[in-house]
Scaffold this active site. Structure first.
Site, PDB file in Angstrom:
ATOM      1  N   ARG A 261       0.839  -1.205   0.000  1.00 44.61           N
ATOM      2  CA  ARG A 261       0.000   0.000   0.000  1.00 44.61           C
ATOM      3  C   ARG A 261       0.866   1.244   0.000  1.00 44.61           C
ATOM      4  O   ARG A 261       1.832   1.335   0.760  1.00 44.61           O
ATOM      5  CB  ARG A 261      -0.917   0.005   1.229  1.00 44.61           C
ATOM      6  CG  ARG A 261      -1.816  -1.211   1.246  1.00 44.61           C
ATOM      7  CD  ARG A 261      -2.817  -1.206   2.383  1.00 44.61           C
ATOM      8  NE  ARG A 261      -3.671  -2.396   2.285  1.00 44.61           N
ATOM      9  CZ  ARG A 261      -4.660  -2.665   3.107  1.00 44.61           C
ATOM     10  NH1 ARG A 261      -4.947  -1.841   4.102  1.00 44.61           N
ATOM     11  NH2 ARG A 261      -5.382  -3.760   2.950  1.00 44.61           N
ATOM     12  N   ARG A 276       1.828   0.953  10.248  1.00 38.31           N
ATOM     13  CA  ARG A 276       1.435   1.346   8.890  1.00 38.31           C
ATOM     14  C   ARG A 276       2.643   1.278   7.978  1.00 38.31           C
ATOM     15  O   ARG A 276       3.471   2.180   7.970  1.00 38.31           O
ATOM     16  CB  ARG A 276       0.855   2.768   8.922  1.00 38.31           C
ATOM     17  CG  ARG A 276       0.131   3.198   7.668  1.00 38.31           C
ATOM     18  CD  ARG A 276      -0.483   4.581   7.843  1.00 38.31           C
ATOM     19  NE  ARG A 276      -1.482   4.610   8.906  1.00 38.31           N
ATOM     20  CZ  ARG A 276      -2.756   4.239   8.751  1.00 38.31           C
ATOM     21  NH1 ARG A 276      -3.172   3.849   7.571  1.00 38.31           N
ATOM     22  NH2 ARG A 276      -3.592   4.263   9.763  1.00 38.31           N
ATOM     23  N   GLU A 348      -7.189  -1.088  15.164  1.00 40.50           N
ATOM     24  CA  GLU A 348      -7.818  -2.001  14.209  1.00 40.50           C
ATOM     25  C   GLU A 348      -6.840  -3.105  13.792  1.00 40.50           C
ATOM     26  O   GLU A 348      -5.711  -2.835  13.395  1.00 40.50           O
ATOM     27  CB  GLU A 348      -8.260  -1.207  12.972  1.00 40.50           C
ATOM     28  CG  GLU A 348      -8.871  -2.073  11.895  1.00 40.50           C
ATOM     29  CD  GLU A 348      -9.105  -1.283  10.603  1.00 40.50           C
ATOM     30  OE1 GLU A 348      -9.334  -0.060  10.693  1.00 40.50           O
ATOM     31  OE2 GLU A 348      -9.050  -1.887   9.521  1.00 40.50           O
ATOM     32  N   SER A 351     -10.811  -6.067   9.662  1.00 42.38           N
ATOM     33  CA  SER A 351     -11.967  -5.351   9.167  1.00 42.38           C
ATOM     34  C   SER A 351     -12.769  -6.336   8.342  1.00 42.38           C
ATOM     35  O   SER A 351     -12.270  -6.869   7.366  1.00 42.38           O
ATOM     36  CB  SER A 351     -11.485  -4.177   8.302  1.00 42.38           C
ATOM     37  OG  SER A 351     -12.549  -3.314   8.014  1.00 42.38           O
ATOM     38  N   ARG A 390       0.328  -6.445  12.687  1.00 39.91           N
ATOM     39  CA  ARG A 390      -0.334  -5.831  13.838  1.00 39.91           C
ATOM     40  C   ARG A 390      -0.565  -6.858  14.956  1.00 39.91           C
ATOM     41  O   ARG A 390      -0.592  -6.505  16.131  1.00 39.91           O
ATOM     42  CB  ARG A 390      -1.642  -5.158  13.415  1.00 39.91           C
ATOM     43  CG  ARG A 390      -1.378  -3.881  12.621  1.00 39.91           C
ATOM     44  CD  ARG A 390      -2.619  -3.041  12.417  1.00 39.91           C
ATOM     45  NE  ARG A 390      -2.314  -1.857  11.614  1.00 39.91           N
ATOM     46  CZ  ARG A 390      -3.206  -0.929  11.263  1.00 39.91           C
ATOM     47  NH1 ARG A 390      -4.472  -1.069  11.637  1.00 39.91           N
ATOM     48  NH2 ARG A 390      -2.844   0.113  10.545  1.00 39.91           N
TER      49      ARG A 390
END
Length: 425
Positions: A261, A276, A348, A351, A390
């Site tokens: 990403r 991230r 988070e 999801s 994560r």
RNA sequence: GGAGAGAUGGCCGAGUGGACGAAGGCGCUUGACUCGAAAUCAAGUGUGCGGGUGACCGUACCGAGGGUUCGAAUCCCUCUCUCUCCUCCA
């Protein structure tokens, strides 16, 4: 994508549904294009029919040469008109589709109303945060001290927002992936998939990363292939342009992949640690369900992701995302947020979205309810099960000891060959 | 990367300018026959779009895109993909 036909049938209803998400959305333009397209096609059909009938007259034996020439001249005009209408209809269809691709999915009626993340609803909380009577170290510092996370080397090799796992860190990544895949294939009935990491543009459109979010994706220079931002892309597109048998549903895949990403627009946010990165690994659960079965499938899927956190004994809570915070393609979405005791926040870690027929329409993924019946669009769902970086971060923070070592969750012992990552000296 | 062959309906496979949404076969569905099944016989059996309350009607689609023609699965051009042989490679 939105169904232009459905919009023309119920413009107010569709617009009202969309505005629960974003009050500024308007369907005015797409309706105008859709209606003109309809008129054009109707007229094209009529003229084309006329042309076909006249054309068969040309084959008649008792047509005099002079009449044949006259007819030919007439047909030449008609032919030009038909061609122009066909071209126009095609243009309008492309315009309508291009417009439709830019609209988000209307939220499910059950999704809570709200403007942003602060309006999300806590559905349930699991686990008791551990109590620590010393100053906790954040995961990145801890990982560097343990010699298992090497941000320095990653920066040298690849630049900002990368990590290099080494030693037991690398092994922990691998252990988590293996543990999660074993759980989902063994207990939850998913087929394991290791997909390609480079995909065609069509696949990115199918799962709604494109055309709207092109700046978020990495693209290879001469070939135009895209690096996948999630295994959702290749795994969902496995069935692009297919008509599936009803008996096969629900189809369940657990796809393991690296995810790439660009994180455009998040400069300066979450710059430290594993939170991230431009590349991370993830086990992604993907399901294809019937419209009737998709709500249950969604509950089941989030339950499968929760099982991972429960097995690792990491406290988390389940959020029901409000209409204003829903992802572009989701009609309903549950986020799992893991407790990070050092950062003192919920983060988070999964999801889980139900896309309804939004992606299926883009990718043309259908099923036949029964032999002889017309195909219908399937519902697609997916959710992280889980994001591995994560998860690793959460383990470092939740399982750290005062001496700087880190205990390992019991379910990982067989994969790790050790019960603890010892502090250096 | 080099040379050659090919791409037609769920599958196999005909079709080289009009009567072709497309022969024939297989598969599938329904009906007949049967106590039942097999075999046999008969009918049906794609997708999208447009019109109609509806049975239905129209139209597009023969790998994709362009062109020639009154008319293209069929002729011409470009592209993509697949297969075979060589080369290379983990």
């Amino acid at each position: 994508m939105l169904d232009v036909k459905a919009i023309l049938e119920d413009p107010e209803g569709m617009e009202a549904a969309l505005r629960r998400r974003d009050p500024s959305l308007s369907l005015e333009q797409i309706i105008a294009i859709g209606e003109e397209r309809r008129r054009t096609i109707t007229r094209f059909g009529a003229l084309r029919h006329q042309q076909k009938e006249a054309s068969t007259q040309m084959t008649s034996k008792d047509l005099s040469p002079a009449d044949r020439e006259t007819l030919r001249a007439q047909l030449k005009e008609l032919s030009a008109e038909v061609k122009a209408l066909e071209l126009r209809a095609k243009e309008l269809e492309e315009e309508a589709d291009a417009a439709a691709l830019l609209f988000p999915n209307p939220p499910a009626p059950e999704a809570p109303d709200g403007r942003d993340a602060s309006d999300n609803v806590v559905l349930r909380t699991w686990g008791e945060p551990r109590q620590f009577d010393w100053e906790l170290v954040e995961h990145d510092t801890l990982g560097e001290r343990l010699g298992i996370l090497d941000f320095e080397s990653a920066r040298k090799v690849s630049g900002a927002r990368f990590v290099l796992y080494r030693g037991l860190g690398a092994r922990l990544e691998r252990a988590l992936a293996s543990f999660m895949l074993d759980l989902h294939t063994g207990d939850h009935g998913y087929e394991e998939v290791l997909p390609p990491y480079l995909v065609l543009r069509e696949s990115m459109v199918g799962t709604n990363q494109l055309p709207k979010f092109e700046e978020d994706a990495f693209q290879t220079a001469p070939d135009g292939l895209f690096l996948i931002p999630t295994a959702e892309v290749p795994v969902t597109n496995m069935h692009r342009e297919e008509i599936l048998d009803a008996e096969r549903l629900p189809i369940k895949y657990a796809g393991y992949s690296s995810c790439f990403r660009r994180e455009a627009g998040s400069h300066g946010r979450d710059t430290r640690g594993l939170t991230r990165l431009h590349q991370f690994q993830k086990v992604e659960l993907v399901q294809f369900a019937t419209p009737e079965g998709s709500a249950d499938a969604h509950e089941a899927l989030v339950g499968h992701a929760e099982r991972v956190l429960q097995a690792l004994d990491l406290p988390y809570r389940v959020m029901d995302l409000c209409t204003g915070d829903l992802g572009f393609g989701a009609r309903r979405c549950y986020d799992l947020e893991v407790w990070l005791p050092a950062q003192k926040m919920w983060r988070e870690i999964s999801s889980c979205s139900n896309f309804g027929e939004f992606q299926a329409r883009r990718a043309s993924i259908r099923y036949r309810p029964a032999p002889g019946e017309k195909p219908r669009f399937v519902h697609t769902l997916n959710g992280s099960g889980l994001a591995i970086g994560r998860t690793l971060m959460a383990i470092l923070e939740n399982y750290q000891r005062e001496d700087g070592s880190v205990d390992l969750p019991e379910v990982l012992w067989p994969f790790m060959g050790t019960r603890r990552i010892e502090a250096a000296r």
